[in-house]
Scaffold this motif. Sequence first.
Motif, PDB file in Angstrom:
ATOM      1  N   VAL A   4       2.424  15.528  -6.722  1.00  8.62           N
ATOM      2  CA  VAL A   4       2.160  14.369  -5.867  1.00  8.62           C
ATOM      3  C   VAL A   4       0.797  14.538  -5.208  1.00  8.62           C
ATOM      4  CG1 VAL A   4       2.958  13.037  -3.897  1.00  8.62           C
ATOM      5  CG2 VAL A   4       4.617  14.077  -5.428  1.00  8.62           C
ATOM      6  N   ASN A   5      -0.121  13.672  -5.550  1.00  8.53           N
ATOM      7  CA  ASN A   5      -1.446  13.653  -4.936  1.00  8.53           C
ATOM      8  C   ASN A   5      -1.734  12.231  -4.493  1.00  8.53           C
ATOM      9  OD1 ASN A   5      -2.366  16.287  -5.005  1.00  8.53           O
ATOM     10  ND2 ASN A   5      -3.016  16.126  -7.139  1.00  8.53           N
ATOM     11  N   LEU A   6      -1.182  11.835  -3.361  1.00  5.79           N
ATOM     12  CA  LEU A   6      -1.395  10.483  -2.864  1.00  5.79           C
ATOM     13  C   LEU A   6      -2.712  10.425  -2.104  1.00  5.79           C
ATOM     14  CD1 LEU A   6       2.211   9.694  -1.632  1.00  5.79           C
ATOM     15  CD2 LEU A   6       1.153   9.062  -3.790  1.00  5.79           C
TER      16      LEU A   6
ATOM     17  N   ASP B  28      -1.502   5.550  -7.090  1.00  5.65           N
ATOM     18  CA  ASP B  28      -1.498   6.838  -6.389  1.00  5.65           C
ATOM     19  C   ASP B  28      -1.907   6.716  -4.926  1.00  5.65           C
ATOM     20  OD1 ASP B  28      -4.116   6.199  -6.839  1.00  5.65           O
ATOM     21  OD2 ASP B  28      -4.658   8.080  -7.824  1.00  5.65           O
ATOM     22  N   LEU B  29      -1.822   5.499  -4.371  1.00  7.02           N
ATOM     23  CA  LEU B  29      -2.152   5.302  -2.964  1.00  7.02           C
ATOM     24  C   LEU B  29      -1.009   5.755  -2.067  1.00  7.02           C
ATOM     25  CD1 LEU B  29      -3.828   1.798  -3.127  1.00  7.02           C
ATOM     26  CD2 LEU B  29      -4.950   3.964  -2.682  1.00  7.02           C
ATOM     27  N   ASN B  30      -1.359   6.250  -0.901  1.00  9.81           N
ATOM     28  CA  ASN B  30      -0.369   6.725   0.056  1.00  9.81           C
ATOM     29  C   ASN B  30       0.200   5.528   0.826  1.00  9.81           C
ATOM     30  OD1 ASN B  30       1.200   8.286   1.666  1.00  9.81           O
ATOM     31  ND2 ASN B  30      -0.465   9.494   2.531  1.00  9.81           N
ATOM     32  N   TYR B  31       0.987   4.703   0.137  1.00  7.57           N
ATOM     33  CA  TYR B  31       1.495   3.465   0.734  1.00  7.57           C
ATOM     34  C   TYR B  31       2.541   3.719   1.811  1.00  7.57           C
ATOM     35  CZ  TYR B  31       4.819   4.331  -3.036  1.00  7.57           C
ATOM     36  OH  TYR B  31       5.700   4.918  -3.903  1.00  7.57           O
ATOM     37  N   SER B  32       3.019   4.949   1.936  1.00  4.76           N
ATOM     38  CA  SER B  32       4.019   5.219   2.975  1.00  4.76           C
ATOM     39  C   SER B  32       3.401   5.214   4.379  1.00  4.76           C
ATOM     40  CB  SER B  32       4.721   6.558   2.726  1.00  4.76           C
ATOM     41  OG  SER B  32       3.813   7.628   2.836  1.00  4.76           O
TER      42      SER B  32
ATOM     43  N   ASN C  58      -1.870  -2.938  -4.860  1.00  5.17           N
ATOM     44  CA  ASN C  58      -1.225  -1.642  -5.061  1.00  5.17           C
ATOM     45  C   ASN C  58      -0.479  -1.178  -3.810  1.00  5.17           C
ATOM     46  OD1 ASN C  58      -1.987  -1.409  -7.721  1.00  5.17           O
ATOM     47  ND2 ASN C  58      -3.842  -0.267  -7.253  1.00  5.17           N
ATOM     48  N   LEU C  59      -1.056  -1.407  -2.627  1.00  8.38           N
ATOM     49  CA  LEU C  59      -0.388  -1.015  -1.382  1.00  8.38           C
ATOM     50  C   LEU C  59       0.863  -1.848  -1.141  1.00  8.38           C
ATOM     51  CD1 LEU C  59      -3.251  -0.387   1.214  1.00  8.38           C
ATOM     52  CD2 LEU C  59      -1.601   1.268   0.366  1.00  8.38           C
ATOM     53  N   THR C  60       0.754  -3.156  -1.286  1.00  6.40           N
ATOM     54  CA  THR C  60       1.889  -4.026  -0.965  1.00  6.40           C
ATOM     55  C   THR C  60       2.993  -3.941  -2.013  1.00  6.40           C
ATOM     56  OG1 THR C  60       0.763  -5.923  -1.974  1.00  6.40           O
ATOM     57  CG2 THR C  60       0.528  -5.634   0.411  1.00  6.40           C
TER      58      THR C  60
END
Length: 198
Positions: A81-83, A135-139, A128-130
């Motif tokens: 995991v590389n967010l 690989d974006l850290n959407y959390s 990508n976020l929504t």
Amino acid sequence: MKYFPQSRIITNQTANPGQFTTPDGADYTGPYYTTFTGESFTGISPNEGSSTPLLTYIPPNSGFRDVAVESYKQLNSSVDVNLIDPTPFTPRPTEEDYKVGRITRYIARQKGGTQFRVMEIDKNTFDNLTKQRGDLNYSVWRAISIQWQISGPLYDELVNGIKVRPGIIDTNEKILNQAEKNFIGIKQYLSNPTQFAK
């Protein structure tokens, strides 16, 4: 750590001795939270604490303890995991945008942690976020889109008290005031309502 809506987790619980162990087999006591899947993690919530997975306590002489610890280690080592955080973006309105009179702006804000960050992002990053993909850290990031007026008079044009043409400043300030209710920090970030105006 994956994002969980507040309705899908039980936060701020306290683990008693003999209830949980950490993946390395150590007995755990202290704050924890539980997700809707039944998994428990260290910390008060996903945003506070280390979020280390907790295992149900297995007595040392039962023979199952070593198997559980080894199984966790094997599963955990196979996950890479590389967010990453979003990359800032500055829009460049085209002549066509000025003819239409507005552009869509995409703004991201960090939801938790020790830093409070707001930045403008491009449409692809917003999607990508929504949609929680890539690989974006959407959390820890939340994003919104707003319509931004870039052409017309600076202030609303009125005839007999009726608005006949919306003004750039009046329109953008109304949009920001509305967005600020659910997206704190956007007014401070977009402090110039005439940005990109022509």
